[in-house]
Design a protein around this motif. Structure first.
Motif, PDB file in Angstrom:
ATOM      1  N   ASP A   1     -30.529 -43.165 -32.581  1.00  0.00           N
ATOM      2  CA  ASP A   1     -31.726 -42.534 -33.161  1.00  0.00           C
ATOM      3  C   ASP A   1     -31.360 -41.812 -34.448  1.00  0.00           C
ATOM      4  O   ASP A   1     -32.114 -41.795 -35.411  1.00  0.00           O
TER       5      ASP A   1
ATOM      6  N   VAL B   1     -30.859 -44.618 -37.299  1.00  0.00           N
ATOM      7  CA  VAL B   1     -31.786 -45.697 -37.631  1.00  0.00           C
ATOM      8  C   VAL B   1     -32.531 -45.452 -38.938  1.00  0.00           C
ATOM      9  O   VAL B   1     -32.798 -46.400 -39.677  1.00  0.00           O
ATOM     10  N   ASN B   2     -32.830 -44.219 -39.261  1.00  0.00           N
ATOM     11  CA  ASN B   2     -33.581 -43.965 -40.489  1.00  0.00           C
ATOM     12  C   ASN B   2     -32.696 -43.543 -41.659  1.00  0.00           C
ATOM     13  O   ASN B   2     -33.146 -42.894 -42.586  1.00  0.00           O
TER      14      ASN B   2
ATOM     15  N   TYR C   1     -33.875 -51.216 -30.764  1.00  0.00           N
ATOM     16  CA  TYR C   1     -33.310 -51.499 -32.089  1.00  0.00           C
ATOM     17  C   TYR C   1     -32.687 -52.887 -32.134  1.00  0.00           C
ATOM     18  O   TYR C   1     -32.353 -53.478 -31.111  1.00  0.00           O
TER      19      TYR C   1
HETATM   20  C1  NAG Z   1     -37.740 -43.363 -38.086  1.00  0.00           C
HETATM   21  O1  NAG Z   1     -38.776 -43.374 -39.041  1.00  0.00           O
HETATM   22  C2  NAG Z   1     -39.976 -43.917 -38.543  1.00  0.00           C
HETATM   23  C3  NAG Z   1     -40.934 -44.055 -39.710  1.00  0.00           C
HETATM   24  O2  NAG Z   1     -40.900 -42.914 -40.510  1.00  0.00           O
HETATM   25  C4  NAG Z   1     -40.501 -43.018 -37.438  1.00  0.00           C
HETATM   26  O3  NAG Z   1     -41.716 -43.542 -36.901  1.00  0.00           O
HETATM   27  C5  NAG Z   1     -39.462 -42.973 -36.335  1.00  0.00           C
HETATM   28  O4  NAG Z   1     -39.861 -42.075 -35.338  1.00  0.00           O
HETATM   29  C6  NAG Z   1     -38.127 -42.529 -36.888  1.00  0.00           C
HETATM   30  N1  NAG Z   1     -37.164 -42.693 -35.852  1.00  0.00           N
HETATM   31  C7  NAG Z   1     -36.356 -41.715 -35.451  1.00  0.00           C
HETATM   32  C8  NAG Z   1     -35.468 -42.009 -34.297  1.00  0.00           C
HETATM   33  O5  NAG Z   1     -36.296 -40.635 -36.006  1.00  0.00           O
END
Ligand code: NAG
Ligand code: NAG
Ligand code: NAG
Length: 544
Positions: free
Chosen positions: A82, A85-86, A148
């Protein structure tokens, strides 16, 4: 079926992103981004489902290719995944259109005075957005994969197919597959596939900082296990996470679906102990293609930590005997090499020499089998204990960067600097990085007093632009610092920063392996150096 586990856990900790670093910041060597088409199948995705891709610069020599796999740790737990991923390690969303090849890896540098042998090659850089050491095959998210994608191996294959069609890779005579840290694991475990695919080319791998892991010493754990992790070791016990799982009879989830991409010969040989094939030591003899001199981790010290380093150094040296002894099952055109300096950085800086030889010089000579330095293709530096410190064998390479010398940690530098920026009103959530930098200019004197460097400031500003500032903590600077250390920052920058910042300790080379042994839960989100640092203010930061 028992799955991988071991290494991965550990890989996680894997020194995130060792890349070779150069002071040259010029734009020479610009490489252009090419996304994989949406229609790519199987694979083609980053963790978050955005398209994966690669950077390329066509060379003037169509027969020569260098393909570099980026490093940057890995994840197998949901929390860790988590957290990634972003970021640029999990998504291609924020990838730049171009990259400076020279800054990424020595062999991608188009400047022939600095990179004499590979400067004319077509240079390919594969960024890392799958957190699976380029080994995964999960191209349909599942519950086990936390929703993922982990399809690094499939992406690699798709990229190779595209290079064959678009860039003439199929006509190459010589292909060097390289990478550092997690990228080196990718190179080690993908080189046979690549070589099978490119039947007419000599395909060889040169891995940096990637011997994950040695086998355990005889008085530690039985074969085919890796050495004990630090928590066990410090408690006077023997064990590591995978060992404990195996002993308990539990199954370890193959989060990346990578068991299928391991050597079938190795899997067969190890039977129920399949997970052993994910370890460099046990997989080595099944690898068919040549591996260049590489620089796995080495040793370091401080009481228990010192002994642990020493144990790990011993295990690494012993493990590397498989390379020294050419303990392989499949004949290779010529023997592999190994370059293992006793140095505490994660990855051996290019100016570190053993017996007067640099690894670059040897890799070059070895790759083309010029055999000028043939007697030196396998260099493993041994150290003798210091007088009065007979219990310890500390990193003994004569390059000062390798030596053990406790120094103020970079974490502190970030902390004081972030604090000064915050006090100066420059840090507001999601303020643009340029606004933050402009503000910083206005409070230059305060920042200088806080020992901020331009790098530090720009790093903090960029972080805040992307992530805001932590609000649920009394001590924002500390939180911020922890986040900065947490591995969710661009690791290329980390590495360059680390190498450029004077008076900051380099990452422990040894640590990356050593850290591999650490218990995940203790390490996650924290940067593996922290554990050591907490104990001894060892100054190991930003590894993860
Ligand atoms: C990653 O970013 C997406 C889109 O902004 C969001 O919906 C998601 O919750 C985020 N994931 C995490 C694990 O922070
Ligand atoms: C490492 O090897 C050296 C030299 O053989 C030995 O003296 C030392 O006890 C070993 N240390 C550990 C922790 O295995
Ligand atoms: C990791 O360490 C923590 C704290 O020492 C312990 O509670 C946990 O069981 C360990 N986990 C594993 C998988 O060894």
């Amino acid at each position: 079926m028992m799955n991988l586990g071991k290494t991965f856990l550990l890989l996680l900790l894997l020194g995130c992103g060792f890349e070779q670093v150069y002071s040259d910041d010029s734009d020479d060597g610009a490489m252009t981004y090419v996304p994989l088409p949406d229609t790519t199948s199987p694979g083609g995705k980053c963790m978050d489902g955005t398209q994966a891709g690669y950077y390329i610069r066509d060379g003037s020599d169509p027969t020569l290719f260098v393909i570099h796999l980026k490093g940057g740790g890995a994840c197998i737990s949901k929390d860790d995944c988590d957290g990634r991923v972003n970021t640029t390690l999990g998504s291609s969303r924020d990838w730049e259109d171009t990259k400076n090849g020279a800054a990424l890896q020595r062999q991608l540098n188009p400047d022939c005075s600095e990179n004499p042998v590979f400067c004319d090659a077509t240079a390919v850089h594969v960024p890392y957005c799958t957190s699976d050491t380029h080994q995964g095959t999960v191209d349909e998210p599942t519950e086990l994969s936390y929703g993922y994608y982990f399809d690094g191996h499939l992406n690699f294959r798709a990229i190779i197919e595209m290079l064959i069609v678009e860039s003439g890779l199929g006509e190459a005579d010589n292909v060097l597959l390289t990478g550092g840290s997690a990228g080196s694991v990718g190179a080690l475990f993908n080189v046979d596939w690549l070589s099978d695919r490119l039947q007419n080319a000599a395909v060889k791998a040169s891995v940096y900082a990637g011997w994950y892991f040695p086998s355990a010493l005889d008085d530690d754990l039985p074969e085919p296990h890796n050495p004990s992790d630090y928590p066990h070791f410090a408690a006077g016990e023997n064990g590591n996470q995978l060992y404990d799982i195996v002993e308990s009879g539990e199954e370890f989830p193959d989060v990346w679906g990578m068991i299928d991409s391991l050597s079938p010969d190795c899997l067969e040989a190890f039977g129920d102990d399949k997970w052993a094939c994910s370890s460099a030591h046990f997989a080595y003899k099944y690898i068919k293609r040549n591996l260049a001199p590489h620089d796995p981790a080495d040793e370091d010290e401080v009481d228990t930590v010192k002994r642990y380093y020493q144990m790990w150094g011993n295990a690494t040296r012993r493990s590397l005997q498989v390379v020294v002894d050419d303990d392989v099952l499949f004949p290779k055109p010529h023997p592999d090499g190994v370059f293992s300096a006793s140095c505490r950085t994660h990855g051996t800086p290019s100016n570190v020499v053993i017996d007067g030889f640099s690894h670059e010089q040897l890799v070059r000579d070895w790759f083309f089998q010029e055999q000028q330095f043939e007697d030196h293709y396998k260099l493993i530096e041994e150290c003798t204990p210091l007088e009065g410190e007979e219990d310890y064998v500390i990193p003994c390479n004569t390059n000062p960067v390798c030596a053990y010398e406790p120094q103020p940690s970079k974490k502190d530098t970030f902390k004081t600097c972030a604090e000064a920026l915050f006090q100066g009103g420059c840090l507001k959530s999601f303020v643009s990085s340029s606004t933050c930098l402009r503000c910083a200019r206005d409070i230059q004197d305060e920042l200088a007093r806080a020992k901020c460097t331009l790098d530090t400031v720009s790093r903090v500003c960029k972080y805040v632009e992307a992530n805001g500032i932590p609000s649920n903590n009394n001590d924002r600077a500390t939180r911020l610092t922890e986040d900065l250390d947490g591995g969710y920052f661009d690791d290329e920058m980390d590495t360059q920063l680390i190498d450029r910042t004077e008076n900051s300790p380099p990452i422990l080379n040894h640590a990356s392996s050593l850290l591999g042994g650490f218990n995940l839960s203790a390490m996650q989100l924290r940067g593996h150096g922290r554990v050591i640092e907490d104990k001894e203010d060892y100054g190991v930061v930003m590894v993860m």
